[in-house]
Design an enzyme around this catalytic site. Structure first.
Site, PDB file in Angstrom:
ATOM      1  N   HIS A 128      12.268   3.302   3.054  1.00 34.22           N
ATOM      2  CA  HIS A 128      11.210   4.176   2.527  1.00 34.22           C
ATOM      3  C   HIS A 128      11.806   5.450   1.951  1.00 34.22           C
ATOM      4  O   HIS A 128      11.426   5.897   0.857  1.00 34.22           O
ATOM      5  CB  HIS A 128      10.211   4.522   3.632  1.00 34.22           C
ATOM      6  CG  HIS A 128       9.107   3.524   3.779  1.00 34.22           C
ATOM      7  ND1 HIS A 128       7.833   3.772   3.332  1.00 34.22           N
ATOM      8  CD2 HIS A 128       9.087   2.272   4.307  1.00 34.22           C
ATOM      9  CE1 HIS A 128       7.061   2.715   3.584  1.00 34.22           C
ATOM     10  NE2 HIS A 128       7.798   1.805   4.190  1.00 34.22           N
ATOM     11  N   THR A 169       3.977   9.670  10.136  1.00 35.14           N
ATOM     12  CA  THR A 169       3.309   9.794  11.431  1.00 35.14           C
ATOM     13  C   THR A 169       3.883   8.858  12.485  1.00 35.14           C
ATOM     14  O   THR A 169       3.469   8.902  13.636  1.00 35.14           O
ATOM     15  CB  THR A 169       1.810   9.505  11.285  1.00 35.14           C
ATOM     16  OG1 THR A 169       1.642   8.166  10.805  1.00 35.14           O
ATOM     17  CG2 THR A 169       1.148  10.471  10.325  1.00 35.14           C
ATOM     18  N   LYS A 176       0.823  -1.215   0.000  1.00 39.46           N
ATOM     19  CA  LYS A 176       0.000   0.000   0.000  1.00 39.46           C
ATOM     20  C   LYS A 176       0.858   1.266   0.000  1.00 39.46           C
ATOM     21  O   LYS A 176       0.513   2.250  -0.658  1.00 39.46           O
ATOM     22  CB  LYS A 176      -0.964  -0.007   1.187  1.00 39.46           C
ATOM     23  CG  LYS A 176      -0.335  -0.131   2.558  1.00 39.46           C
ATOM     24  CD  LYS A 176      -1.386  -0.292   3.633  1.00 39.46           C
ATOM     25  CE  LYS A 176      -0.751  -0.380   5.018  1.00 39.46           C
ATOM     26  NZ  LYS A 176       0.079  -1.598   5.177  1.00 39.46           N
ATOM     27  N   ARG A 211      12.069   7.156  -2.343  1.00 39.64           N
ATOM     28  CA  ARG A 211      11.319   8.352  -2.705  1.00 39.64           C
ATOM     29  C   ARG A 211      12.173   9.259  -3.593  1.00 39.64           C
ATOM     30  O   ARG A 211      13.395   9.275  -3.491  1.00 39.64           O
ATOM     31  CB  ARG A 211      10.922   9.148  -1.459  1.00 39.64           C
ATOM     32  CG  ARG A 211       9.973   8.429  -0.535  1.00 39.64           C
ATOM     33  CD  ARG A 211       9.744   9.249   0.736  1.00 39.64           C
ATOM     34  NE  ARG A 211       9.476   8.387   1.865  1.00 39.64           N
ATOM     35  CZ  ARG A 211       9.783   8.663   3.117  1.00 39.64           C
ATOM     36  NH1 ARG A 211      10.370   9.816   3.411  1.00 39.64           N
ATOM     37  NH2 ARG A 211       9.509   7.816   4.088  1.00 39.64           N
ATOM     38  N   ASP A 213       1.498   8.891   5.699  1.00 37.71           N
ATOM     39  CA  ASP A 213       1.699   7.467   5.930  1.00 37.71           C
ATOM     40  C   ASP A 213       2.121   7.277   7.397  1.00 37.71           C
ATOM     41  O   ASP A 213       3.270   7.545   7.749  1.00 37.71           O
ATOM     42  CB  ASP A 213       2.783   6.948   4.975  1.00 37.71           C
ATOM     43  CG  ASP A 213       2.857   5.437   4.901  1.00 37.71           C
ATOM     44  OD1 ASP A 213       2.116   4.778   5.638  1.00 37.71           O
ATOM     45  OD2 ASP A 213       3.662   4.932   4.099  1.00 37.71           O
TER      46      ASP A 213
END
Length: 404
Positions: free
Chosen positions: A275, A258, A239, A279, A305
């Site tokens: 992550h 978050t 996701k 990006r 996210d």
């Protein structure tokens, strides 16, 4: 300016010869694509590919009037036979301008990968930008984004392979709200058909079948990019990757993490590092759970996210795990906090993609705290989904549209 896309596929075509992958297996009929080649007003051919003359004939055109053949990238494999009557194919040096007898002006743009991009201006002023496979502009064009000319009327580019190229063009102003973005050089890394159309629409782009003729500069409704999207799914479903992909063609995205940091947790740090590394370099990361002010401000797109970690913090703040505190006011305090967030999602002026975890699926948590969290996350997901134009469920890496 009339543009005919004789082919829209990768240099090897789609399906690739002898490739057993699922995407190639389903690329049949109208979903099959020859190597990309563009015919401009019947006088300019961008990229010479096998079968170009036959492709033009099928599209109702002839190559007899072509006065210039330009190549955008090195061609591997055997030399392509030049159809009778066509001029020898060549490339224009970066920065040089070629003027055709028809009145078309062609400017060669430097790329950050092997190849050449071409900006074509028709006698009537319509402007087309064509980028090679795997290429993005190494420098911004002289005009767009600097207040001297309008954005391009049409951009034909490797949207799926180099989404950052579209992001750069958007940042410079070379791609505007009315720019028609057509995906070319399509390969088997994206499933054809509805899934390809869905991904491109999220980027404000579209794909067309081989042989399509487009009137450059004529009005057409560009794909409407959903302003609010919720992406839900189970653990390790893909996701977050899907959410990131939906904003890959936009510049300056703010990634809102978050989860925060966890002192001494090497495994968590490794997850965060992975992550960040995938990006785009132009994205900015903000670690916060205070989402309402971010949603209220004008600005670049937001990728949040994720909501489940935001809810964990919100429940911690109201002492939801203490039954007495929960009944004495914690429940009401959480409801108010959730309502504030939902209202902010409803009112936000920004493009936003939110990620959350799907809960339930029939398994009842063994502990009261687990059941409480499941219930509250389910309510939060439903409330936020109600405010989003587009809702996706990701299962085994496959996005399933629930709305939009």
């Amino acid at each position: 300016m009339e543009l005919t896309l004789l082919g829209t596929g990768a240099p090897s075509g789609l399906p690739r010869p002898d490739c057993p992958c699922a995407a190639c297996a389903t690329a049949r009929g109208t979903l099959a694509r020859a190597a990309t080649a563009l015919l401009v007003d019947g006088v300019l051919l961008l990229d010479l590919t096998p079968g170009a003359a036959l492709a033009a004939a099928r599209a109702g055109h002839s190559l007899a009037g072509v006065r210039q053949v330009l190549l955008t990238h090195p061609h591997d494999g055997p030399a392509v036979e030049l159809p009778v009557g066509l001029p020898t194919a060549g490339r224009v040096a970066d920065g040089r301008v070629l003027t055709l007898l028809s009145g078309h002006r062609v400017r060669a743009l430097a790329m950050d990968a092997p190849g050449t991009g071409y900006e074509v201006t028709a006698p009537g002023g319509e402007r087309l930008l064509y980028l090679p496979p795997g290429g993005a502009p190494a420098g911004l064009p002289d005009g767009p984004g600097r207040g001297t000319t309008a954005p391009y009327d049409l951009v034909a580019a490797d949207v799926t392979g180099r989404p950052d190229a579209v992001a750069r063009l958007r940042a410079s102003g070379a791609v505007g709200a009315a720019t028609d973005i057509v995906a070319v050089h399509l390969d088997h890394d994206v499933p054809p058909g509805a899934e390809l159309d869905r991904r491109l629409a999220a980027a404000g782009a579209r794909a067309v079948p081989d042989g399509t003729t487009v009137s450059v500069g004529a009005y057409r409704a560009v794909p409407q990019v959903p302003r609010r999207t919720l992406v839900t799914g189970g653990a390790r479903s893909g996701k977050s990757w899907e959410a990131e992909r939906r904003l890959a063609t936009f510049p300056g995205v703010v990634y809102v993490a978050t989860g925060g940091g966890r002192d001494g947790d090497a495994e968590w740090d490794a997850r965060v590092r992975t992550h960040r590394e995938r990006r785009p370099a132009t994205w900015r990361t903000v670690e916060t759970r205070d989402l309402v002010p971010l949603l209220a401000r004008e600005g670049a797109p937001l990728l949040i996210d994720c909501l489940s970690l935001w809810l964990t913090d919100a429940m911690d703040r109201v002492d939801a795990w203490n039954e007495e505190a929960w009944e004495a006011g914690g429940r009401g305090a959480l409801r108010e906090r959730v309502a504030e967030l939902v209202a902010a999602v409803r009112a936000t002026p920004r493009t936003v993609v939110l990620v959350t975890n799907e809960v339930g699926s029939g398994i009842v948590p063994a502990h009261v705290s687990g059941r409480l969290f499941r219930d509250e996350l389910g309510r939060l997901n439903a409330a936020v989904a109600e405010e989003c134009e587009h809702v996706l469920l990701v299962v085994a890496g496959q996005p399933l549209p629930l709305r939009g």
